[in-house]
Design an enzyme around this catalytic site. Structure first.
Site, PDB file in Angstrom:
ATOM      1  N   HIS A   1       0.918   5.401   0.995  1.00 57.71           N
ATOM      2  CA  HIS A   1       0.270   6.429   1.808  1.00 57.71           C
ATOM      3  C   HIS A   1       0.289   7.771   1.075  1.00 57.71           C
ATOM      4  CE1 HIS A   1       0.758   4.294   5.837  1.00 57.71           C
ATOM      5  NE2 HIS A   1       1.585   3.604   5.078  1.00 57.71           N
TER       6      HIS A   1
ATOM      7  N   HIS B   1       0.846  -1.200   0.000  1.00 52.04           N
ATOM      8  CA  HIS B   1       0.000   0.000   0.000  1.00 52.04           C
ATOM      9  C   HIS B   1       0.873   1.239   0.000  1.00 52.04           C
ATOM     10  CE1 HIS B   1       0.863  -0.997   4.174  1.00 52.04           C
ATOM     11  NE2 HIS B   1       0.802   0.292   4.421  1.00 52.04           N
TER      12      HIS B   1
END
Ligand code: 5GP
Ligand code: ZN
Length: 136
Positions: free
Chosen positions: A100, A98
């Site tokens: 940010h 992932h």
């Protein structure tokens, strides 16, 4: 697989979604550094960017740009941090890749660069650059 982000993607756990396409989901981070802190998550399970096929790595930056613009305009932040933590040493806590996007304000207290180093000299810097280049 006991992966919190896979469960979010499969709607087995709730999340606050802000973007979705065939490959990616973007949700608000449950513990934001600032409000609007967003996570862009590939729907397929990869451990981190080094584990992702090249096409995902390319496509994710189109989403990063789209979301970054939307976040900056919507929240009127002064800047952003776009970060991926890789492995435990890099601060990764959820081992499903992932990225940010963190809205930043000139007067917020969050500091990323508290303990920077200096190279001993230019030669030491050059040696590191050459070492990395050999793997490209
Ligand atoms: P990492 O340190 O792995 O780069 O970041 C993981 C991020 O996921 C953290 O910022 C954490 O707050 C966020 N997070 C962990 N669990 C959940 C969850 O269940 N829902 C959401 N929306 N974010 C989560
Ligand atoms: Zn997963």
């Amino acid at each position: 697989m006991d992966c919190i982000f896979c469960k979010i993607i499969n709607n087995e756990l709730p999340s606050c979604k802000i973007y979705e396409d065939e490959e990616f989901l973007a949700i608000l981070d449950i513990m934001p550094i600032n409000y609007g802190h967003t996570l862009i998550i590939p729907k397929a399970h990869f451990k981190h960017i080094l584990d992702m096929p090249e096409s995902y790595a390319e496509n994710i930056y189109k989403i990063v740009k789209k979301l970054s613009q939307a976040i900056k305009e919507a929240l009127k932040c002064d800047g952003l941090n776009i970060i991926q933590n890789v492995e435990k040493a890099g601060g990764q806590e959820v081992f499903h890749s992932h990225l940010h996007i963190i809205p930043r304000y000139l007067d917020d207290a969050f500091k990323l660069n508290l303990s920077k180093k200096r190279y001993e000299n230019n030669n030491a810097m050059q040696i590191v650059a050459e070492k990395i280049s050999q793997y490209l």
